[in-house]
Design an enzyme around this catalytic site. Structure first.
Site, PDB file in Angstrom:
ATOM      1  N   HIS A  36      34.279  55.093  22.581  1.00 45.95           N
ATOM      2  CA  HIS A  36      32.930  55.459  22.192  1.00 45.95           C
ATOM      3  C   HIS A  36      32.837  56.935  22.316  1.00 45.95           C
ATOM      4  O   HIS A  36      32.312  57.602  23.391  1.00 45.95           O
ATOM      5  CB  HIS A  36      31.988  54.868  23.397  1.00 45.95           C
ATOM      6  CG  HIS A  36      30.472  55.123  23.013  1.00 45.95           C
ATOM      7  ND1 HIS A  36      29.864  54.915  21.671  1.00 45.95           N
ATOM      8  CD2 HIS A  36      29.392  55.644  23.828  1.00 45.95           C
ATOM      9  CE1 HIS A  36      28.541  55.231  21.893  1.00 45.95           C
ATOM     10  NE2 HIS A  36      28.274  55.708  23.058  1.00 45.95           N
TER      11      HIS A  36
ATOM     12  N   ARG B 189      23.827  62.189  29.151  1.00 41.74           N
ATOM     13  CA  ARG B 189      23.867  63.493  28.707  1.00 41.74           C
ATOM     14  C   ARG B 189      22.918  64.430  28.501  1.00 41.74           C
ATOM     15  O   ARG B 189      21.616  63.943  28.120  1.00 41.74           O
ATOM     16  CB  ARG B 189      24.897  63.381  27.244  1.00 41.74           C
ATOM     17  CG  ARG B 189      26.009  63.000  27.342  1.00 41.74           C
ATOM     18  CD  ARG B 189      26.807  63.319  26.047  1.00 41.74           C
ATOM     19  NE  ARG B 189      26.606  62.358  24.969  1.00 41.74           N
ATOM     20  CZ  ARG B 189      26.848  62.635  23.908  1.00 41.74           C
ATOM     21  NH1 ARG B 189      27.423  63.636  23.324  1.00 41.74           N
ATOM     22  NH2 ARG B 189      26.360  61.647  22.943  1.00 41.74           N
TER      23      ARG B 189
ATOM     24  N   GLY C 292      17.549  50.721  31.100  1.00 46.79           N
ATOM     25  CA  GLY C 292      17.109  49.553  31.588  1.00 46.79           C
ATOM     26  C   GLY C 292      15.690  49.140  31.495  1.00 46.79           C
ATOM     27  O   GLY C 292      15.459  47.901  31.351  1.00 46.79           O
TER      28      GLY C 292
ATOM     29  N   ASN D 289      28.207  55.814  30.572  1.00 48.85           N
ATOM     30  CA  ASN D 289      29.203  56.809  30.142  1.00 48.85           C
ATOM     31  C   ASN D 289      30.037  57.467  30.894  1.00 48.85           C
ATOM     32  O   ASN D 289      29.511  57.649  32.069  1.00 48.85           O
ATOM     33  CB  ASN D 289      28.506  57.516  29.056  1.00 48.85           C
ATOM     34  CG  ASN D 289      28.467  57.332  27.282  1.00 48.85           C
ATOM     35  OD1 ASN D 289      29.280  56.467  26.959  1.00 48.85           O
ATOM     36  ND2 ASN D 289      27.444  57.794  26.717  1.00 48.85           N
TER      37      ASN D 289
ATOM     38  N   ARG E  45      24.614  51.784  14.263  1.00 46.83           N
ATOM     39  CA  ARG E  45      24.452  53.203  13.609  1.00 46.83           C
ATOM     40  C   ARG E  45      24.689  53.122  12.227  1.00 46.83           C
ATOM     41  O   ARG E  45      24.022  53.878  11.287  1.00 46.83           O
ATOM     42  CB  ARG E  45      24.574  54.020  14.517  1.00 46.83           C
ATOM     43  CG  ARG E  45      23.853  54.102  15.754  1.00 46.83           C
ATOM     44  CD  ARG E  45      24.745  55.248  16.881  1.00 46.83           C
ATOM     45  NE  ARG E  45      23.524  55.675  18.010  1.00 46.83           N
ATOM     46  CZ  ARG E  45      23.702  56.236  19.133  1.00 46.83           C
ATOM     47  NH1 ARG E  45      25.184  56.514  19.430  1.00 46.83           N
ATOM     48  NH2 ARG E  45      22.818  56.443  19.755  1.00 46.83           N
TER      49      ARG E  45
ATOM     50  N   GLN F  10      15.927  54.813  31.609  1.00 48.91           N
ATOM     51  CA  GLN F  10      15.350  54.678  30.255  1.00 48.91           C
ATOM     52  C   GLN F  10      15.931  53.322  29.481  1.00 48.91           C
ATOM     53  O   GLN F  10      15.411  52.463  28.962  1.00 48.91           O
ATOM     54  CB  GLN F  10      15.863  55.860  29.084  1.00 48.91           C
ATOM     55  CG  GLN F  10      15.289  57.213  29.631  1.00 48.91           C
ATOM     56  CD  GLN F  10      13.842  57.394  29.251  1.00 48.91           C
ATOM     57  OE1 GLN F  10      13.152  56.567  29.386  1.00 48.91           O
ATOM     58  NE2 GLN F  10      13.784  58.340  28.293  1.00 48.91           N
TER      59      GLN F  10
ATOM     60  N   GLY G 281      17.695  51.274  36.547  1.00 50.48           N
ATOM     61  CA  GLY G 281      16.025  51.197  35.735  1.00 50.48           C
ATOM     62  C   GLY G 281      15.643  52.286  35.201  1.00 50.48           C
ATOM     63  O   GLY G 281      14.541  52.331  34.973  1.00 50.48           O
TER      64      GLY G 281
ATOM     65  N   VAL H 236      27.340  49.838  30.538  1.00 52.47           N
ATOM     66  CA  VAL H 236      26.861  50.716  29.446  1.00 52.47           C
ATOM     67  C   VAL H 236      27.137  52.006  29.852  1.00 52.47           C
ATOM     68  O   VAL H 236      26.931  53.099  29.075  1.00 52.47           O
ATOM     69  CB  VAL H 236      25.482  50.287  29.594  1.00 52.47           C
ATOM     70  CG1 VAL H 236      24.598  51.199  28.409  1.00 52.47           C
ATOM     71  CG2 VAL H 236      25.122  48.928  28.941  1.00 52.47           C
TER      72      VAL H 236
HETATM   73  O1  TXD Z   1      26.531  53.150  24.033  1.00 55.65           O
HETATM   74  C1  TXD Z   1      26.615  53.581  25.175  1.00 55.65           C
HETATM   75  N1  TXD Z   1      27.405  53.038  26.106  1.00 55.65           N
HETATM   76  C2  TXD Z   1      25.676  54.645  25.764  1.00 55.65           C
HETATM   77  C3  TXD Z   1      25.604  54.684  27.239  1.00 55.65           C
HETATM   78  C4  TXD Z   1      24.566  54.710  24.993  1.00 55.65           C
HETATM   79  C5  TXD Z   1      23.561  55.570  25.443  1.00 55.65           C
HETATM   80  C6  TXD Z   1      23.413  55.818  26.901  1.00 55.65           C
HETATM   81  N2  TXD Z   1      24.727  55.809  27.519  1.00 55.65           N
HETATM   82  C7  TXD Z   1      24.765  55.877  28.969  1.00 55.65           C
HETATM   83  O2  TXD Z   1      24.080  55.136  29.740  1.00 55.65           O
HETATM   84  C8  TXD Z   1      24.175  57.331  29.570  1.00 55.65           C
HETATM   85  O3  TXD Z   1      25.043  58.397  29.420  1.00 55.65           O
HETATM   86  C9  TXD Z   1      24.064  57.089  30.947  1.00 55.65           C
HETATM   87  O4  TXD Z   1      25.138  57.152  31.664  1.00 55.65           O
HETATM   88  C10 TXD Z   1      23.727  55.402  31.086  1.00 55.65           C
HETATM   89  C11 TXD Z   1      22.317  55.495  31.138  1.00 55.65           C
HETATM   90  O5  TXD Z   1      21.435  55.877  30.355  1.00 55.65           O
HETATM   91  P1  TXD Z   1      19.901  56.120  30.555  1.00 55.65           P
HETATM   92  O6  TXD Z   1      19.352  56.931  29.516  1.00 55.65           O
HETATM   93  O7  TXD Z   1      19.164  54.891  30.899  1.00 55.65           O
HETATM   94  O8  TXD Z   1      19.826  57.159  32.114  1.00 55.65           O
HETATM   95  P2  TXD Z   1      18.800  57.362  33.014  1.00 55.65           P
HETATM   96  O9  TXD Z   1      17.256  57.182  32.202  1.00 55.65           O
HETATM   97  O10 TXD Z   1      18.914  58.521  33.678  1.00 55.65           O
HETATM   98  O11 TXD Z   1      18.869  56.040  33.897  1.00 55.65           O
HETATM   99  C12 TXD Z   1      20.131  55.957  34.797  1.00 55.65           C
HETATM  100  C13 TXD Z   1      19.383  55.231  36.099  1.00 55.65           C
HETATM  101  C14 TXD Z   1      18.534  56.396  36.912  1.00 55.65           C
HETATM  102  O12 TXD Z   1      17.391  55.521  37.028  1.00 55.65           O
HETATM  103  C15 TXD Z   1      19.367  56.511  38.349  1.00 55.65           C
HETATM  104  O13 TXD Z   1      18.351  56.525  39.052  1.00 55.65           O
HETATM  105  C16 TXD Z   1      20.090  55.160  38.140  1.00 55.65           C
HETATM  106  O14 TXD Z   1      20.557  54.849  36.907  1.00 55.65           O
HETATM  107  N3  TXD Z   1      21.200  55.228  39.142  1.00 55.65           N
HETATM  108  C17 TXD Z   1      21.542  54.409  40.201  1.00 55.65           C
HETATM  109  N4  TXD Z   1      21.144  53.078  39.857  1.00 55.65           N
HETATM  110  C18 TXD Z   1      21.699  52.140  40.803  1.00 55.65           C
HETATM  111  N5  TXD Z   1      22.778  52.592  41.814  1.00 55.65           N
HETATM  112  C19 TXD Z   1      23.242  54.122  41.860  1.00 55.65           C
HETATM  113  N6  TXD Z   1      23.965  54.444  42.657  1.00 55.65           N
HETATM  114  C20 TXD Z   1      22.636  55.002  40.941  1.00 55.65           C
HETATM  115  N7  TXD Z   1      22.710  56.270  40.338  1.00 55.65           N
HETATM  116  C21 TXD Z   1      21.905  56.353  39.399  1.00 55.65           C
END
Ligand code: TXD
Length: 313
Positions: free
Chosen positions: A178, A85, A15, A123, A154, A13, A11, A121
């Site tokens: 990717h 990242r 999500g 990475n 993009r 950024q 949930g 999604v």
């Molecule tokens: O094109 C693509 N596929 C990429 C993917 C484009 C941009 C971002 N990319 C990847 O998506 C990024 O490298 C991350 O691996 C994910 C999620 O990116 P986001 O910016 O949404 O990261 P956040 O804001 O840190 O959100 C990740 C959430 C955070 O709230 C954690 O508490 C949660 O994941 N999290 C979990 N949720 C459920 N269950 C578990 N075990 C868990 N661990 C962390």
């Protein structure tokens, strides 16, 4: 007919933005799940979106939770759980931490949503989607990765900006993993049906290819703490919408290949048809020798990450 159900695992950024976009498109009821420490964040974000409905006029039940029972029976699952990242990190630097998260999430999704269409999604994308399918054992048509839609968006955006034309008239596709070895295909890009090469000098095309490959890093460096989230969210929702509405969009996605493009047993970004059957078909586009070589080079980087995943799950 009952509304569809979408479960967003993670949930953060992406999500959060996905939840708003899916609600505005009235794709169905939405459950946002995160770890217990962040259940309050999920509840707060979902209540906030629910309260925006008075303005937006869209009907959708919004639920925030950390309890996997709440995602039971979801039609679509989109997984963003994992770390993003920070400046200086490669996507592969995330593998160690995120493979553990994906493995845990996959097991819980298998328990609670055995019939869902799954869009991964997290990475490093190509190996995380591979790991998710390995743990769930779901059929390949119901597990794909979101990356090509984003990378293509993009590329098209950079073309539209350079030419000062409507984005609506730019079409393209990006194949491969990717990351920096992704394979934009300028040869197949058109602007209003006109091949890009007739409209833009090669050095500018090359600059756009290069900027596309580095676009994720460009945003990571600008933000300073985290990675892109608006464009990834929009990309994943486009894929979910094509499934839920049986639109049969032709989109680039990380799909499990079993012989297509001469590749067997790996996920890689290729053009697919997404409809009610999930990934209904992989489309094999004819590639030049250089394009084929670039795709194989990209596969090599994916293979390394997949070997890491296989060593762990
Ligand atoms: O094109 C693509 N596929 C990429 C993917 C484009 C941009 C971002 N990319 C990847 O998506 C990024 O490298 C991350 O691996 C994910 C999620 O990116 P986001 O910016 O949404 O990261 P956040 O804001 O840190 O959100 C990740 C959430 C955070 O709230 C954690 O508490 C949660 O994941 N999290 C979990 N949720 C459920 N269950 C578990 N075990 C868990 N661990 C962390």
């Amino acid at each position: 007919m009952a509304r569809k159900k979408l479960a967003f695992i993670g949930g953060g950024q992406i999500g959060g933005i996905m939840s708003l976009m899916a609600a505005q498109k009235q794709l169905g009821d939405i459950v946002m799940l995160d770890i217990p420490d962040r259940e309050g964040m999920c509840k707060g974000k979902m209540l906030d979106i629910a309260e925006s409905r008075g303005v937006g006029g869209y009907d959708a039940d919004m639920t925030g939770t950390s309890d996997y029972k709440d995602i039971a029976g979801a039609d679509v699952v989109i997984v963003t759980a994992g770390l993003p990242r920070k400046p200086g990190m490669s996507r592969d630097d995330l593998l160690d931490v995120n493979v553990k998260i994906i493995s845990e999430v996959a097991a819980r999704v298998k328990e609670n949503c055995p019939d869902a269409f799954n869009i991964i999604v997290t990475n490093p994308l190509d190996s995380m989607v591979y790991g998710f399918r390995k743990v769930t054992g779901f059929p390949k048509n119901r597990v794909c990765g979101m990356a090509g839609v984003l990378d293509t968006s993009r590329f098209c955006s950079f073309v539209a900006m350079e030419m000062n034309v409507s984005i609506e008239d730019v079409a393209a596709t990006v194949l491969g993993g990717h990351g920096p070895t992704m394979v934009p295909l300028p040869r197949l890009c058109t602007v209003g049906g006109i091949p890009l090469a007739e409209l833009m000098p090669q050095d500018k095309i090359d600059a756009i290819v290069s900027r596309t490959r580095g676009a994720g890093t460009e945003i990571v460096n600008l933000l300073g703490n985290g990675s892109a989230f608006f464009s990834p969210a929009a990309s994943a929702i486009m894929m979910a919408e094509s499934y839920l509405k049986d639109k049969k969009r032709v989109l680039p996605a990380a799909a499990y290949l079993e012989g297509e493009y001469g590749i067997n047993g790996f996920y890689l970004g290729v053009p697919v048809i997404i409809g009610a059957g999930g990934v209904e078909k992989v489309i094999e586009v004819k590639l030049t020798d250089d394009e084929k070589a670039a795709l194989m080079n990209s596969l090599e980087t994916v293979k390394t990450a997949v070997a890491d995943v296989d060593a762990r799950i």
